[in-house]
Write a protein that holds these residues in place. Sequence first.
Motif, PDB file in Angstrom:
ATOM      1  N   ILE A  20       0.837  -1.203   0.000  1.00 18.83           N
ATOM      2  CA  ILE A  20       0.000   0.000   0.000  1.00 18.83           C
ATOM      3  C   ILE A  20       0.869   1.249   0.000  1.00 18.83           C
ATOM      4  O   ILE A  20       0.565   2.249  -0.667  1.00 18.83           O
ATOM      5  N   ASP A  21       1.972   1.204   0.717  1.00 21.85           N
ATOM      6  CA  ASP A  21       2.909   2.337   0.753  1.00 21.85           C
ATOM      7  C   ASP A  21       3.410   2.645  -0.662  1.00 21.85           C
ATOM      8  O   ASP A  21       3.397   3.802  -1.113  1.00 21.85           O
ATOM      9  N   GLU A  22       3.846   1.615  -1.368  1.00 24.49           N
ATOM     10  CA  GLU A  22       4.375   1.817  -2.722  1.00 24.49           C
ATOM     11  C   GLU A  22       3.283   2.282  -3.685  1.00 24.49           C
ATOM     12  O   GLU A  22       3.523   3.153  -4.536  1.00 24.49           O
ATOM     13  N   LEU A  23       2.084   1.720  -3.553  1.00 25.11           N
ATOM     14  CA  LEU A  23       0.989   2.094  -4.437  1.00 25.11           C
ATOM     15  C   LEU A  23       0.567   3.543  -4.205  1.00 25.11           C
ATOM     16  O   LEU A  23       0.395   4.317  -5.157  1.00 25.11           O
ATOM     17  N   LEU A  24       0.395   3.932  -2.949  1.00 27.30           N
ATOM     18  CA  LEU A  24      -0.026   5.303  -2.652  1.00 27.30           C
ATOM     19  C   LEU A  24       1.045   6.306  -3.073  1.00 27.30           C
ATOM     20  O   LEU A  24       0.721   7.400  -3.564  1.00 27.30           O
ATOM     21  N   GLU A  25       2.305   5.939  -2.898  1.00 30.00           N
ATOM     22  CA  GLU A  25       3.370   6.836  -3.350  1.00 30.00           C
ATOM     23  C   GLU A  25       3.277   7.066  -4.859  1.00 30.00           C
ATOM     24  O   GLU A  25       3.443   8.196  -5.341  1.00 30.00           O
ATOM     25  N   SER A  26       2.991   5.998  -5.612  1.00 30.53           N
ATOM     26  CA  SER A  26       2.864   6.152  -7.063  1.00 30.53           C
ATOM     27  C   SER A  26       1.655   7.013  -7.435  1.00 30.53           C
ATOM     28  O   SER A  26       1.686   7.743  -8.428  1.00 30.53           O
ATOM     29  N   LEU A  27       0.606   6.960  -6.631  1.00 28.45           N
ATOM     30  CA  LEU A  27      -0.580   7.770  -6.912  1.00 28.45           C
ATOM     31  C   LEU A  27      -0.360   9.245  -6.612  1.00 28.45           C
ATOM     32  O   LEU A  27      -1.079  10.106  -7.143  1.00 28.45           O
ATOM     33  N   THR A  28       0.613   9.576  -5.775  1.00 26.03           N
ATOM     34  CA  THR A  28       0.936  10.989  -5.540  1.00 26.03           C
ATOM     35  C   THR A  28       1.625  11.612  -6.750  1.00 26.03           C
ATOM     36  O   THR A  28       1.712  12.842  -6.847  1.00 26.03           O
ATOM     37  N   LYS A  29       2.091  10.785  -7.675  1.00 24.63           N
ATOM     38  CA  LYS A  29       2.859  11.269  -8.826  1.00 24.63           C
ATOM     39  C   LYS A  29       2.044  11.284 -10.109  1.00 24.63           C
ATOM     40  O   LYS A  29       2.605  11.368 -11.207  1.00 24.63           O
ATOM     41  N   GLN A  30       0.726  11.215  -9.992  1.00 27.08           N
ATOM     42  CA  GLN A  30      -0.119  11.193 -11.184  1.00 27.08           C
ATOM     43  C   GLN A  30      -0.068  12.521 -11.938  1.00 27.08           C
ATOM     44  O   GLN A  30      -0.195  13.595 -11.356  1.00 27.08           O
ATOM     45  N   ASP A  31       0.116  12.415 -13.248  1.00 24.10           N
ATOM     46  CA  ASP A  31       0.072  13.580 -14.132  1.00 24.10           C
ATOM     47  C   ASP A  31      -1.385  13.806 -14.521  1.00 24.10           C
ATOM     48  O   ASP A  31      -1.801  13.526 -15.652  1.00 24.10           O
ATOM     49  N   PHE A  32      -2.170  14.301 -13.564  1.00 23.94           N
ATOM     50  CA  PHE A  32      -3.624  14.368 -13.720  1.00 23.94           C
ATOM     51  C   PHE A  32      -4.114  15.613 -13.009  1.00 23.94           C
ATOM     52  O   PHE A  32      -3.879  15.797 -11.805  1.00 23.94           O
ATOM     53  N   SER A  33      -4.798  16.483 -13.751  1.00 24.51           N
ATOM     54  CA  SER A  33      -5.177  17.792 -13.212  1.00 24.51           C
ATOM     55  C   SER A  33      -6.422  17.746 -12.337  1.00 24.51           C
ATOM     56  O   SER A  33      -6.587  18.574 -11.435  1.00 24.51           O
ATOM     57  N   ASP A  34      -7.331  16.785 -12.578  1.00 25.79           N
ATOM     58  CA  ASP A  34      -8.566  16.705 -11.807  1.00 25.79           C
ATOM     59  C   ASP A  34      -8.327  16.001 -10.467  1.00 25.79           C
ATOM     60  O   ASP A  34      -7.357  15.270 -10.286  1.00 25.79           O
ATOM     61  N   THR A  35      -9.248  16.215  -9.557  1.00 28.08           N
ATOM     62  CA  THR A  35      -9.158  15.540  -8.268  1.00 28.08           C
ATOM     63  C   THR A  35      -9.677  14.109  -8.393  1.00 28.08           C
ATOM     64  O   THR A  35     -10.501  13.803  -9.251  1.00 28.08           O
ATOM     65  N   PHE A  36      -9.196  13.238  -7.529  1.00 27.23           N
ATOM     66  CA  PHE A  36      -9.680  11.862  -7.471  1.00 27.23           C
ATOM     67  C   PHE A  36      -9.623  11.388  -6.034  1.00 27.23           C
ATOM     68  O   PHE A  36      -8.861  11.918  -5.209  1.00 27.23           O
ATOM     69  N   GLU A  37     -10.429  10.396  -5.745  1.00 25.19           N
ATOM     70  CA  GLU A  37     -10.558   9.863  -4.396  1.00 25.19           C
ATOM     71  C   GLU A  37      -9.987   8.447  -4.337  1.00 25.19           C
ATOM     72  O   GLU A  37     -10.060   7.696  -5.308  1.00 25.19           O
ATOM     73  N   ILE A  38      -9.412   8.099  -3.187  1.00 27.58           N
ATOM     74  CA  ILE A  38      -8.911   6.745  -2.957  1.00 27.58           C
ATOM     75  C   ILE A  38      -9.665   6.146  -1.774  1.00 27.58           C
ATOM     76  O   ILE A  38      -9.805   6.790  -0.729  1.00 27.58           O
ATOM     77  N   VAL A  39     -10.155   4.921  -1.948  1.00 25.42           N
ATOM     78  CA  VAL A  39     -10.863   4.224  -0.882  1.00 25.42           C
ATOM     79  C   VAL A  39     -10.091   2.952  -0.558  1.00 25.42           C
ATOM     80  O   VAL A  39     -10.026   2.030  -1.377  1.00 25.42           O
TER      81      VAL A  39
END
Length: 319
Positions: A20-39
Amino acid sequence: MLSNFSFSIIIPVYNRPQEIDELLESLTKQDFSDTFEIVIVEDGSEESSEEIVKKYSEELTIQYFFKENSGAGASRNYGMQRASGNYFIILDSDVIVPPQYLSEVQKSLQEKYTDAFGGPDAAHKSFTNLQKAINYSMTSVLTTGGIRGKKNAVGKFQPRSFNLGLSKATFEKTNGFSKMKTGEDIDLTFRLWENGFETQLIEKAFVFHKRRSTIQQFFKQTFSFGTARPILNKKYPETAKITYWFPSLFIIGLDISFILAIFGFNQLLYCYGLYFVLIFLDSLLQNKNIVVAFLSVITSFTQFIGYGIGFLESKFFIK
């Protein structure tokens, strides 16, 4: 069709805080301008991921839930029931998401909207040699026919739960994943089709998928895949294909080849040898690593044995 996408990423986790640590770290680096939610849905874990989730709470919009253990499918449903988005993205905890992932998903759905999609997987450069070999065995045209993400090798694409998108409307219509422990993603796909929903492969929306870390774990996983298929064939007889028998026929033929070799008939055994040489060379060409190529022979053999035995046991012995 949705004109505006609000993505909720649903991630079930069981005893894997490091992933989960590695996955969430990768999600902080998204080249994406809109907001998104993680559950994040903790499925009765003994090793909690809550502290890891808190570490990213300022960088990402995250909901965290802990529930009693019920399996990945039920945990995904639990997360979707509590998500605020109108399009859900299901990821396994053992993936790493490249920076362009969400942008590619949004772009593809805007160009061709479908109520469900699936994406391929790949091996990250940081993966172990065995993980790279397992990835080869699960994705190669020589082993699986390329059905897990090669567009020229598929007809109607069947998304897999490690990288799957689903609109809120389809979830409300189908009630999401069934109670099946293995093959629940394929079962969901068949029910989507029965309800008139379309699926697609988004080739560029790939994830780096770790899969399993040992040969024993990989055998157990492929065995489970094999046991699920006859159950799906019985539940959806119109989807049954002769190709699902190939791994079982492979191991039966290998047994026959050894018996024939005892009596001096080696031709069939030579054919098997040639096949594994081709796997070695193809993996070497793709991975540029002789160790991964050698391990690819072992993992491909393990895949056939695990799936084939699981299929036969489920077909003839499981009531």
